[in-house]
Design a protein around this motif. Structure first.
Motif, PDB file in Angstrom:
ATOM      1  N   ASP A 111       0.722  -0.925  -0.047  1.00 32.58           N
ATOM      2  CA  ASP A 111      -0.048   0.077  -0.088  1.00 32.58           C
ATOM      3  C   ASP A 111       0.953   1.088   0.082  1.00 32.58           C
ATOM      4  N   GLY A 112       1.041   1.915  -1.131  1.00 32.08           N
ATOM      5  CA  GLY A 112       1.954   3.067  -1.317  1.00 32.08           C
ATOM      6  C   GLY A 112       2.183   3.183  -2.743  1.00 32.08           C
ATOM      7  N   PRO A 113       2.819   4.202  -3.058  1.00 29.43           N
ATOM      8  CA  PRO A 113       3.138   4.402  -4.563  1.00 29.43           C
ATOM      9  C   PRO A 113       4.440   3.723  -4.860  1.00 29.43           C
ATOM     10  N   ASN A 114       4.937   3.749  -6.059  1.00 27.84           N
ATOM     11  CA  ASN A 114       6.224   3.408  -6.355  1.00 27.84           C
ATOM     12  C   ASN A 114       7.148   4.529  -6.381  1.00 27.84           C
ATOM     13  N   GLN A 117       6.211   7.184  -9.139  1.00 30.16           N
ATOM     14  CA  GLN A 117       5.173   8.019  -8.895  1.00 30.16           C
ATOM     15  C   GLN A 117       5.329   8.955  -7.783  1.00 30.16           C
ATOM     16  N   GLU A 118       6.263   8.695  -6.976  1.00 30.21           N
ATOM     17  CA  GLU A 118       6.642   9.646  -5.823  1.00 30.21           C
ATOM     18  C   GLU A 118       7.476  10.705  -6.247  1.00 30.21           C
ATOM     19  N   ARG A 121       5.176  13.106  -8.406  1.00 26.33           N
ATOM     20  CA  ARG A 121       4.249  13.868  -7.497  1.00 26.33           C
ATOM     21  C   ARG A 121       4.922  15.042  -7.148  1.00 26.33           C
ATOM     22  N   LEU A 164       8.607  -0.095  -4.713  1.00 25.96           N
ATOM     23  CA  LEU A 164       7.628   0.253  -4.092  1.00 25.96           C
ATOM     24  C   LEU A 164       7.690   0.808  -2.437  1.00 25.96           C
TER      25      LEU A 164
END
Length: 176
Positions: A111-114, A117-118, A121, A164
């Protein structure tokens, strides 16, 4: 999922809806899982999020269509290698299923971004990954790679999309 004209695969599914239909038309697949959410696509697989009825939890599935026998054997070897590398820095792999037209393996849901993606962002907000956080992530990835190499396994695809970042922050990163 996109068509690919090479010797590795022979795609016969043109989009995510068709892939979902194909998967849930399989008796074993439909009895094991509830839900479907595409997390990502690669050149020869699609990763989806679902709920395992057997495990009673959210998991990720890496789904393959029409793998030739040589590539299917490569996937089997990958699953066995990951299962033998028990470390908190590597996404856990549970079971592999080969149903002819489709094959898939079950993985731990993180549960969290890769990392990609981070970084995207943060860049969108005009920010960078804080140095201390980058260090924690690099250390976790290094530990995973070191552990794998110590056991004779080479990852071959370390990239930000395969790192991840668990929402809990523990560990700082897990390699998929």
């Amino acid at each position: 999922m996109h068509a690919r004209a090479d010797s590795e695969t022979e795609w016969s599914v043109s989009n995510d809806d068709a892939l979902r239909e194909l998967c849930f038309s399989d008796v074993v697949f439909s009895q094991r899982y509830d839900g479907w959410g595409v997390l990502g696509r690669g050149p020869w697989a699609t990763v989806v999020r679902t709920r395992s009825r057997d495990l009673g939890q959210e998991i990720a599935l890496k789904v393959f269509v029409n793998l030739n026998p040589e590539l299917l054997e490569r996937v089997r070897l990958e699953v066995r290698a990951v299962q033998a590398l028990a470390t908190p820095y590597l996404v856990h792999t549970y079971s592999l299923f080969d149903r002819g037209t489709i094959a898939w393996f079950e993985m731990e849901w993180v549960d969290g971004p890769n990392l990609q993606q981070e970084v995207d962002r943060l860049a969108g907000a005009g920010q960078r990954l804080p140095l201390a956080r980058a260090y924690e992530i690099a250390l976790a990835v290094s530990r995973c790679v070191w552990h794998a190499h110590r056991h004779g396994v080479l990852h071959r695809d370390i990239k930000p999309a395969n790192v991840l970042l668990p929402a809990s922050g523990q560990p700082a990163a897990k390699v998929s």
